[in-house]
Design a protein around this motif. Structure first.
Motif, PDB file in Angstrom:
ATOM      1  N   LEU A   1       0.840  -1.193   0.000  1.00  0.00           N
ATOM      2  CA  LEU A   1       0.000   0.000   0.000  1.00  0.00           C
ATOM      3  C   LEU A   1       0.879   1.249   0.000  1.00  0.00           C
ATOM      4  O   LEU A   1       0.566   2.242  -0.659  1.00  0.00           O
ATOM      5  N   ASP A   2       1.998   1.183   0.718  1.00  0.00           N
ATOM      6  CA  ASP A   2       2.980   2.272   0.734  1.00  0.00           C
ATOM      7  C   ASP A   2       4.378   1.677   0.784  1.00  0.00           C
ATOM      8  O   ASP A   2       4.609   0.682   1.481  1.00  0.00           O
ATOM      9  N   GLY A   3       5.309   2.260   0.071  1.00  0.00           N
ATOM     10  CA  GLY A   3       6.697   1.824   0.113  1.00  0.00           C
ATOM     11  C   GLY A   3       7.043   0.841  -0.983  1.00  0.00           C
ATOM     12  O   GLY A   3       6.190   0.382  -1.746  1.00  0.00           O
ATOM     13  N   GLU A   4       8.329   0.513  -1.066  1.00  0.00           N
ATOM     14  CA  GLU A   4       8.854  -0.364  -2.103  1.00  0.00           C
ATOM     15  C   GLU A   4       9.123  -1.773  -1.603  1.00  0.00           C
ATOM     16  O   GLU A   4       9.093  -2.725  -2.381  1.00  0.00           O
ATOM     17  N   SER A   5       9.444  -1.911  -0.324  1.00  0.00           N
ATOM     18  CA  SER A   5       9.779  -3.223   0.200  1.00  0.00           C
ATOM     19  C   SER A   5       9.437  -3.289   1.681  1.00  0.00           C
ATOM     20  O   SER A   5       9.354  -2.258   2.368  1.00  0.00           O
ATOM     21  N   ALA A   6       9.248  -4.513   2.164  1.00  0.00           N
ATOM     22  CA  ALA A   6       8.951  -4.715   3.578  1.00  0.00           C
ATOM     23  C   ALA A   6       9.209  -6.167   3.932  1.00  0.00           C
ATOM     24  O   ALA A   6       9.037  -7.075   3.113  1.00  0.00           O
TER      25      ALA A   6
END
Length: 342
Positions: A198-203
């Protein structure tokens, strides 16, 4: 309460089939027969319940469905219980389940998704059973997508790490016609698909999985059968909440997610997995926007279009067991460590 993993399935074990929600009408019973035959071909004994081949939106009275489900779950000679599919109003059996008795029993595999998660959730929260989300009996004959396990691969595993990777393609819409082709065993996956944040490039995040189908679990939020807030507080790790929409439009899904949030489902969570869905958008809100509206400010990773729910292919995942989720340029995967004696 510690969550307990069932013993691995072995050839010769008994798998029971019952419908705690919707039964199987005559036109679709050839597919049921194919799925049961598939289990027998793999070396398992199959026990058919009475609450299975009758009824409309339910297979029998709520009392009869609850009694049969309880009898099968507590039977030490039954190694797994799997419904043919979900349904609509399985919620009506909950007052008749003896969850305290189930907490005293050794768990067997309880397998399913959709309305089956109505009964799977309290088994985990109240009875301490790990359950297996991802497929129902009618899905069993299908060959899994590349990177995915079959639910029987998970249930027969002797333990250790199980890593599954994101599918590259999904089904465009709908389901196979079981009336015309009851023996279908290959999924038609033609549309490219990918998980996204939903937000960001990686997790990367981890925790025990909890959740299921949004439409059937949201009515349990705030009740003794769906008190995820209290369960989460008792876990060593913050949970990963897993949710998917079956058919509700984006407004309906947003309301459900807001209600679950108000009931504390996300008060302590490591991240959220949202299953891929073919449920409709609303006039001014998409399904992804519904998730952002309700969960966009949680402050934890929210992963969209994960491979579970009401659109093939579906990845089998053990609810109650810890999962490590990785999403980024190097790939998209979920790894579960399934030690015996969990």
């Amino acid at each position: 309460m510690d969550v307990r993993l069932p013993a691995p399935l072995r050839p010769g074990d008994t798998i029971a089939v019952t419908a705690p929600s919707s039964g199987v009408q005559p036109a679709l019973q050839p597919r049921l027969d194919v799925a049961i035959a598939d289990l027998r071909r793999r070396g398992f004994e199959v026990l058919e319940g009475v609450c299975l081949r009758d009824g409309d939106h339910v297979s029998a009275s709520r009392e009869a469905r609850a009694d049969e489900l309880m009898a099968l779950l507590v039977d030490p000679d039954v190694a797994a219980v799997i419904p043919p599919w979900g349904g609509e109003t399985g919620i009506d059996v909950l007052p008749y389940l003896d969850l305290d008795l189930l907490a005293e029993c050794e768990p067997c595999w309880y397998v399913g998704f959709s309305d089956t998660t109505t009964t799977m959730l309290p088994l985990t929260l109240r009875s301490g059973w790990a359950t297996l989300h991802g497929m129902n009996l009618m899905d069993t004959p299908y060959v899994p997508a590349s990177g995915h396990a079959h639910w029987l691969d998970v249930a027969t595993s002797e333990g250790g790490e199980l890593t599954q990777t994101a599918a590259t393609h999904r089904r465009s819409s709908g389901w196979d016609d079981y009336v015309a082709e009851p023996g279908v065993d290959e999924m038609t996956l033609t549309e490219p698909t990918s998980w996204s944040l939903l937000d960001g490039e990686s997790a990367t995040f981890a925790g025990p999985l909890v959740g299921g189908c949004i439409e059937v679990l949201s009515p349990l939020a705030g009740t003794p059968f769906g008190d995820v807030r209290a369960w989460a507080q008792d876990q060593e790790e913050a949970p990963v909440v897993l949710l998917e929409a079956a058919e509700g439009n984006a407004f309906e899904v947003a309301r459900c997610l807001h209600g679950m949030r108000l009931a504390g489902w996300f008060d302590r969570c490591a991240g959220v997995l949202i299953g891929r869905t073919s449920a409709p958008d609303a006039d001014t809100m998409t399904q992804h926007e519904a998730v952002r509206d309700a969960l966009g400010d949680l402050g934890v990773p929210v992963v969209l279009d994960v491979d579970f729910g009401h659109q093939q292919p579906m990845m089998p995942l053990v609810l109650g067991a810890s999962a490590r989720v990785e999403v980024g340029a190097e790939g998209q995967r979920i790894t579960q460590d399934l030690p015996r004696g969990l």
